[in-house]
Scaffold this active site. Structure first.
Site, PDB file in Angstrom:
ATOM      1  N   ASP A 184       0.816  -1.219   0.000  1.00 54.87           N
ATOM      2  CA  ASP A 184       0.000   0.000   0.000  1.00 54.87           C
ATOM      3  C   ASP A 184       0.847   1.265   0.000  1.00 54.87           C
ATOM      4  O   ASP A 184       0.366   2.341  -0.338  1.00 54.87           O
ATOM      5  CB  ASP A 184      -0.903   0.029   1.240  1.00 54.87           C
ATOM      6  N   GLY A 238      -3.719   5.721  -2.882  1.00 56.71           N
ATOM      7  CA  GLY A 238      -3.279   5.063  -4.114  1.00 56.71           C
ATOM      8  C   GLY A 238      -4.364   4.870  -5.159  1.00 56.71           C
ATOM      9  O   GLY A 238      -4.210   5.260  -6.310  1.00 56.71           O
ATOM     10  N   LEU A 239      -5.512   4.287  -4.760  1.00 60.94           N
ATOM     11  CA  LEU A 239      -6.562   3.985  -5.739  1.00 60.94           C
ATOM     12  C   LEU A 239      -7.119   5.271  -6.352  1.00 60.94           C
ATOM     13  O   LEU A 239      -7.301   5.383  -7.553  1.00 60.94           O
ATOM     14  CB  LEU A 239      -7.691   3.187  -5.067  1.00 60.94           C
TER      15      LEU A 239
END
Ligand code: SF4
Length: 445
Positions: free
Chosen positions: A201, A336-337
């Site tokens: 992550d 991140g996403l």
């Protein structure tokens, strides 16, 4: 004041205005012959600032009171140390002292006195009884610690235990001075930070461009954590306290950047605008600057506002402090996403460049409400570019401007700056799509 508060010690000094009147309050106070020690302070308000004043005051108190030579150590007594430098109004000092005391106790080291925060005049008298000192905040305690070393041969641990690695170094250093084994503490550190930083992550944190500014101690420690533990790229490092300029310059040189030593916030703002970082780690002043420039920011150093004196336990030192740093610094970044989706679907009505990070939603709504009418496709980008950098003298072709808008907003400033630098070097008058891609491959080399 003496009659009313019945203190153990009197400090007498002048404010900047009183300094001009030259009443010499120190001499007057001494002439009163009070039955408690009276320490007079010479603080040149027009040359020096808060940290220097605190350091000088602490030094004078220690020099004035810690005059008894250490008693011979009893057989079987535990090693002991003093924790020096924590003050009222210090950034997270309350919890740092708790965390570091716990760590030292785990090593089997007793804390003789923690000063100045929470110490009485008698505690200061007991300072020479410790085996060594821990200088937690050099801005406040370095001068006093050097005096104690000269006077009583007390060595000092000077590694600032901020971040996981520095805390391990600190444990080893303190253990060496105390003659104890650091391994049991190091093997059971209990910090989540190393795993969190290693986990997949955190991959997207690698190479994020960060600008660091604050007092010298916190700025240098933060820059090392940012680079070595989180994989950020430190693009700028600076401090406002000139007394430590040499250390900051050396640290900046190690990181391959130029140190910014200034107490002029406009210069700090200019530097941040020019460097276009993706994250700012600074004081409350940099928080305001970052807000104006639309850059995420976390606070790492005084001066701070009331929210940085939290009710909860929130040290920035020791193993728990490393956990706190990780959470605090990652929090302002786009996750991140979302970062990925913003790049792929930039026309989305909700998640788009102009909306900003979703976790800072309130800000975006205000902006959306203030916007009068939808603009033509290219205009907002051009406007954004114009506000992001006013020094631009080059023309961007409409196609290149459109192409630039495809770059995610948090790295667009940097891409724009590099392209313009490249175009200027090549003597181009207009930036075309080709020039944009040439610049990209030029800087990728
Ligand atoms: S600037 Fe500071 S020292 Fe001078 S009068 Fe104001 S508060 Fe007092």
């Amino acid at each position: 004041a003496f009659e009313r508060f019945d203190p153990d010690l009197m400090l007498v000094g002048a404010s900047c205005t009183a300094e001009l009147i030259q009443d010499a309050p120190g001499g007057l106070a001494r002439a009163l012959n009070l039955p408690v020690p009276t320490i007079t302070l010479e603080l040149p308000s027009y040359q020096k600032k808060e940290n220097w004043g605190a350091s000088e005051t602490f030094y004078q108190i220690v020099r004035g009171l810690a005059t008894e030579a250490p008693a011979p150590k009893l057989e079987g007594a535990k090693p002991s140390c003093n924790i020096l430098g924590a003050t009222a109004l210090g950034f997270r000092h309350r919890d740092d002292v708790i965390e570091i005391t716990r760590l030292l106790n785990q090593l089997g080291i007793e804390v003789n006195v923690a000063a100045p925060m929470g110490a009485t005049a008698d505690d200061i008298r007991r300072l020479p009884q410790a085996d060594f000192n821990v200088v937690l905040y050099p801005e406040i305690a370095d001068t006093a610690a050097r005096w104690l070393e000269r006077q009583y041969g007390q060595k000092a641990v000077r590694t600032i235990p901020m971040g996981f690695q520095a805390t391990c170094e600190f444990v080893r250093e303190a253990a060496a001075l105390a003659g104890v084994d650091p391994e049991p503490v190091l093997s059971q550190h209990g910090s989540h930070m190393p795993w969190w930083a290693r986990s997949v992550d955190s991959n997207y944190l690698t190479g994020k461009r960060v600008f660091v500014f604050g007092d010298a101690t916190h700025a240098m420690a933060a820059a090392r954590v940012a680079k070595e533990e989180l994989g950020f790229e430190v693009v700028g490092l600076g401090c406002y306290n000139r007394e430590f300029a040499r250390d900051v310059r050396a640290c900046a040189a190690e990181l391959g950047v130029e140190a910014l030593i200034t107490d002029d916030y406009l210069l700090v703002e200019e530097t941040i605008a020019a460097l276009q970082p993706e994250l700012v780690l600074g004081t409350q002043m940099e928080r305001h600057i970052a807000k104006r420039l639309g850059v995420p920011c976390a606070v790492i150093s005084a001066p701070v506002h009331v929210q940085d004196f939290p009710a909860r336990y929130a040290p920035v030192m020791g193993f728990e402090g490393a956990n706190v740093l990780f959470d605090t610094w990652v929090h302002p970044l786009v996750m991140g996403l979302e970062e990925h989706l913003l790049t792929m679907f930039r026309e989305d009505f909700e998640f788009n460049d102009a909306a900003g990070p979703s976790h800072l939603g309130g800000h975006a709504k205000v902006e959306a409400a203030a916007k009068p009418a939808p603009e033509p496709e290219i205009a907002p980008v051009a406007a954004q570019i114009a506000t992001q950098e006013t020094i631009s003298v080059l023309n961007w072709s409409p196609e290149a401007t459109k192409e630039l808008s495809k770059i995610p907003f948090f790295v667009r400033g940097k891409a724009k700056r590099n392209t313009e630098r490249y175009a200027a070097e090549q003597g181009l008058e207009t930036i075309s799509i080709e020039a944009l891609y040439d610049a990209k491959s030029h800087f990728a080399r």
